[in-house]
Motif scaffolding. Structure first.
Motif, PDB file in Angstrom:
ATOM      1  N   ALA A  64       0.831  -1.214   0.000  1.00 10.89           N
ATOM      2  CA  ALA A  64       0.000   0.000   0.000  1.00 10.89           C
ATOM      3  C   ALA A  64       0.863   1.261   0.000  1.00 10.89           C
ATOM      4  N   GLY A  68       0.899   3.914  -2.924  1.00 13.01           N
ATOM      5  CA  GLY A  68       0.435   5.252  -2.588  1.00 13.01           C
ATOM      6  C   GLY A  68       1.465   6.331  -2.862  1.00 13.01           C
ATOM      7  N   ASP A  91      -5.746 -10.022  -0.337  1.00 16.07           N
ATOM      8  CA  ASP A  91      -5.108  -9.074   0.573  1.00 16.07           C
ATOM      9  C   ASP A  91      -4.508  -7.898  -0.194  1.00 16.07           C
ATOM     10  N   GLU A  94      -7.270  -5.624  -1.435  1.00 13.75           N
ATOM     11  CA  GLU A  94      -7.794  -4.792  -0.337  1.00 13.75           C
ATOM     12  C   GLU A  94      -6.845  -3.636  -0.029  1.00 13.75           C
ATOM     13  N   SER A  95      -5.558  -3.915  -0.022  1.00 12.83           N
ATOM     14  CA  SER A  95      -4.569  -2.864   0.220  1.00 12.83           C
ATOM     15  C   SER A  95      -4.653  -1.783  -0.852  1.00 12.83           C
ATOM     16  N   LEU A  97      -7.249  -1.094  -2.778  1.00 10.53           N
ATOM     17  CA  LEU A  97      -8.502  -0.346  -2.668  1.00 10.53           C
ATOM     18  C   LEU A  97      -8.342   0.798  -1.662  1.00 10.53           C
ATOM     19  N   HIS A  98      -7.620   0.543  -0.574  1.00  8.05           N
ATOM     20  CA  HIS A  98      -7.334   1.607   0.393  1.00  8.05           C
ATOM     21  C   HIS A  98      -6.486   2.703  -0.255  1.00  8.05           C
ATOM     22  N   VAL A  99      -5.537   2.291  -1.078  1.00  5.65           N
ATOM     23  CA  VAL A  99      -4.719   3.273  -1.785  1.00  5.65           C
ATOM     24  C   VAL A  99      -5.604   4.174  -2.635  1.00  5.65           C
ATOM     25  N   ILE A 101      -8.636   5.134  -2.193  1.00  9.00           N
ATOM     26  CA  ILE A 101      -9.379   6.100  -1.371  1.00  9.00           C
ATOM     27  C   ILE A 101      -8.449   7.117  -0.724  1.00  9.00           C
ATOM     28  N   TYR A 102      -7.325   6.664  -0.180  1.00  8.68           N
ATOM     29  CA  TYR A 102      -6.486   7.543   0.631  1.00  8.68           C
ATOM     30  C   TYR A 102      -5.305   8.166  -0.102  1.00  8.68           C
ATOM     31  N   ALA A 108      -3.609   3.859  -7.485  1.00  8.32           N
ATOM     32  CA  ALA A 108      -4.135   2.512  -7.281  1.00  8.32           C
ATOM     33  C   ALA A 108      -4.344   1.809  -8.620  1.00  8.32           C
TER      34      ALA A 108
END
Length: 126
Positions: A64, A68, A91, A94-95, A97-99, A101-102, A108
């Motif tokens: 991530a 990022g 996994d 999911e990491s 997907l967080h990238v 958003i954040y 991403a």
């Protein structure tokens, strides 16, 4: 060398595999030897060797963060390392997907492209 270097080299080999580390060691020169020692001691001997979180979790965090920050040149290496850390393709997704958003959708999106290519390469090699 020293205990931190030795621990770092053990952890580095466990995560990245002997073949990768052997290639990196063979390519090492007098110019980059201090840097190689630094990352072996600091990244691998101090951070990756801690037992506070699992190698799987550490792998997900690393992926991530690399994605990022746009450090794509290291991303495929850490995707390949999931074979040794226990992080699954789910996994990794999911990491990333967080990238999205954040850290941003473009980062991403590019990281997912790299992950797909790397997982396909890994599957083709068995």
């Amino acid at each position: 060398m020293n205990p931190r270097f030795d621990q770092g080299m053990t952890t580095r080999r466990r995560v990245l595999g002997d073949a990768h580390v052997n290639r990196a060691e063979a390519a090492k020169t007098a110019f980059d030897e201090p840097f190689q020692t630094l990352i072996t001691e600091a990244a691998w001997g101090s951070v990756w060797s801690r037992d506070t979180i699992s190698p799987r979790e550490r792998s997900m965090l690393t992926i991530a963060l690399l994605a990022g920050l746009g450090n794509d040149h290291e991303l495929a290496m850490h995707i390949r390392a999931t074979a040794n850390t226990g992080a699954s393709q789910d996994d990794v997704l999911e990491s990333l997907l967080h990238v999205a958003i954040y850290a941003g959708v473009p980062r991403a999106n590019h990281a997912i492209k790299i992950a797909k290519e790397t997982f396909a390469e890994m599957e083709s090699k068995g």
